[in-house]
Design a protein around this motif. Structure first.
Motif: not given
Length: 353
Positions: A279-294
């Protein structure tokens, strides 16, 4: 050729030998790693995100038993009322339902709404002050004046994190003893507090000299520093120490599971900024979850994903984990924290006058 670095205002302030601070990982800290960095001459740090008072006291006691060197404890300030955020049962059910595919994949039931998502800051800070660490650091704001005053009465150094020059100035005005200048390259959560994190994305080596010019207290550079070249650059630009996260997170002493450590070394060439996991902006390796909307608001989203992320970590399912990582993670070298720190200092010393 020198193999050590001269003392700086930060090393003198923290009572350490070399200008390297371990990043305080929320959820990924380990006593073993913090002690290893402190024993090697840096400042070991431990992130207390989500810890209730009794666990803070227990952790501080374990740290004190593991090292006789200075260490730091880190707390999140309750930005935007995150301590007391309430959502209705219907809203919670909708947020949980959006994550159902991940629970189903791991054969986990959807969780029921908890009585609270986090311990209050007030209960955390009392326990942290009682522990009397050498350093108490904060993210997501300026610590309250009474907290700063009490820490100083106890001989505790107070540190705050800034993502802009204005935040650094606010922290100095609030009485902190040092400022971490956290550039957008850093892994994990962006600790912005004066403006939205998306509006506070200044690069480390643009931010550090501006902060160094704007404040009188020691500056610790953070973000994109994973080896001695980054440490030397930070010191050259006016920082008095560097905070290092991913390079230490990739070591065997960290709390990261082997699949996570492997991802830091082999998959971190591309990182993304996302709110999807917490729910807060964070930097990480992309996964299936990181593109989840809203996603749900913080801390609801962080609590919800925290109900399946540990199981994913146990099973090595990296696509359902929070793989926080900085942009320099591929530079991580060394399997042990002491080796990482020593090589970092040796390289920086060879590059500096």
């Amino acid at each position: 050729m020198a193999d050590t670095l001269a003392p700086t205002p930060a090393t003198r302030l923290f009572g350490i030998e070399v200008p390297v601070v371990l990043g305080p990982f929320g959820g990924m800290s380990s006593v073993r790693l913090a002690a290893a960095v402190s024993d090697a001459g840096g400042l070991g740090s431990f992130g207390l995100y989500g810890y209730p008072a009794d666990r803070i006291r227990e952790t501080a006691a374990l740290l004190a038993a593991a090292t006789d060197r200075p260490f730091a404890l880190n707390l999140w300030l309750p930005l935007d009322g995150s301590d007391t955020l309430r959502v209705s049962a219907d809203e919670f059910d909708a947020y949980a339902e959006a994550l159902r595919p991940y629970f189903d994949e791991l054969d986990l039931p959807l969780p029921a709404m908890p009585e609270r998502y986090l311990p209050t800051f007030d209960e955390q800070i009392e326990a942290a002050l009682d522990a009397r660490p050498a350093v108490l650091s904060f993210v997501f704001g300026v610590p309250p004046a009474h907290v700063v005053d009490r820490a100083h009465e106890l001989g505790i150094v107070v540190v705050g994190a800034a993502t802009t020059v204005d935040e650094a100035v606010a922290l100095e005005s609030g009485g902190v003893d040092a400022v971490v200048a956290s550039g957008m390259e850093a892994g994990g959560h962006r600790p912005s507090f004066l403006r939205a994190a998306e509006e506070s994305l200044v690069g480390t080596f643009a931010l550090v000299p501006q902060v160094a010019d704007a404040v009188r207290v020691p500056v610790v550079a953070a973000g994109g520093i994973a080896d001695g070249r980054g440490l030397a650059a930070a010191l050259t630009l006016g920082a008095h120490a560097a905070q290092v996260g991913s390079a230490f997170l990739a070591t065997e002493e960290s709390a990261a599971v082997p699949a996570y450590r492997d991802a830091l070394r082999n998959r971190a060439g591309r990182t993304v900024l996302t709110r999807a996991l917490s729910g807060r902006l964070a930097r990480g390796i992309p996964t299936r979850i990181t593109d989840a909307a809203e996603p749900a608001p913080f801390p609801v989203q962080n609590w919800l994903t925290g109900q399946f992320r540990p199981t994913a970590a146990e099973r090595g399912v990296t696509d359902l984990m929070s793989l926080w990582a900085g942009q320099s993670s591929p530079l991580a070298r060394g399997d042990h924290a002491a080796d990482v720190l020593q090589e970092m200092v040796r390289t920086a010393a060879s590059l500096l006058p």
